[in-house]
Design an enzyme around this catalytic site. Sequence first.
Site: not given
Ligand code: S3P
Length: 449
Positions: A25, A336
């Site tokens: 993702k 996550d």
């Molecule tokens: C992500 C960073 C994370 C993660 C999210 C995806 C990303 O969030 O929890 O599902 O793709 O940069 P944070 O960086 O705000 O912790």
Amino acid sequence: MTDPAVATIHAATRLRGELHLPGDKSVSHRALILAGLASGESRILGSGDGADIRSTAEIVRALGARVERLAGDGSTVDYRVESPGVDSLTEPEGVLDCGNSGTSLRLMTGVLAGLPMTATLDGDDSLRRRPVARIIEPLRSMGADLHGRQDDSLPPVVVVGHFPLRAIEHTTTVPSAQVKSAILLAGLRAEGRTTVREAVATRDHTERMLRSRGVPVERTDDADGSVAWTVQGGMAVQALTERVPGDVSAAAFWLVVGAIHPDAELTIRGVGLNPTRRAIVDLLRSMGADIEERPDPAPQGATDEGVGEPMADLIVRSSTLRAIELTPTDVAAAIDEIPILCLAATAAVGTTVIRGAGELRHKESDRIDGTAAGLRALGAQIEIDGDDLSITGGRRLRGAATDGLDDHRLVMTFAVAGLVASGETSVGRPQAASISYPRFFDDLERVRA
Ligand code: S3P
């Protein structure tokens, strides 16, 4: 699934099979966004096809790039993006709908900060509860004009972009790859060098993907363990073709259920094992999980010009787990995967302690309270002390009603718990799985050998 409001899962006597994951993702979001900034044709092979990625695809389209969905197999989809380039993107006519996706909101705010146009980013009820001051403040100091609800703390976010922006040096207050990425993306549109320093290194997909698209990103490691990333403003992002690895965060559900089920052997194909993302694999191994890693011999080169993130097939087998202690740094590295790690802890001998998990309260739901509520309903022993969790394992879970709280990671955690819990488990609001893993429930039925 018969009743869309509730998914019912029965205990599985055996788990066998091979899984093909959705495209990662985080990488998929970035591939679409960078394709929108690059002039010419980009191809994204094996992108995730969940609702979050579709939100980003729509936003890139609304800014004037042509975004075409090519072949898909339900888990992944290929995209062809033809963009006029960052300087020719156009002001969107309507509100940009990020749906449930924090990554779309935070990263696109960074992009829009440096575009001479006005745009509003909004999303669903869950997204409207997620913090944005962490991006508004640094982007404002770069010269963009941004506003959020409730004193700039919550979405929707209105961005009046400015070009060129001022370069800044920013130290993040919470470990967040989304904040880091938003600032680096804005830094592309700044005069001079923009640096983001983080006390704990978070996922580095943006940095790798910028480099592979011709934009140098420097990394400096400080003696205190902090990491600084610097980007030079004005560098053009080049279009390319890139293959997206399988999502390790999706693999985590199968790794855990494979390890804690008494009769399991699951093969998970093509899992992206970027060093800043693979913590869940190593944490489970330190608990005693039998996870074999067969590296993909040719992760890059033949089919794409991308960064070639390391990939491997993972084989997980029934294991005896023991409790571990997680520090706040471990939490940041597996941010996550904490809900599914809590499920692993319910099967481990001893008490697993997870310290400094406060950021979990700001995800698609409050994942500390939500994880504890669902696993307690299944008979797990979990204590919450502020932002710390302790889970005492060893008791078999028993089927019960749980609520996924419209949060994809909670839905999938409770659903795989239903494969090991005795009897019947129900998961309320299961549709949320399609945020990141549209074929999750099909895969769940398939592995029940
Ligand atoms: C992500 C960073 C994370 C993660 C999210 C995806 C990303 O969030 O929890 O599902 O793709 O940069 P944070 O960086 O705000 O912790």
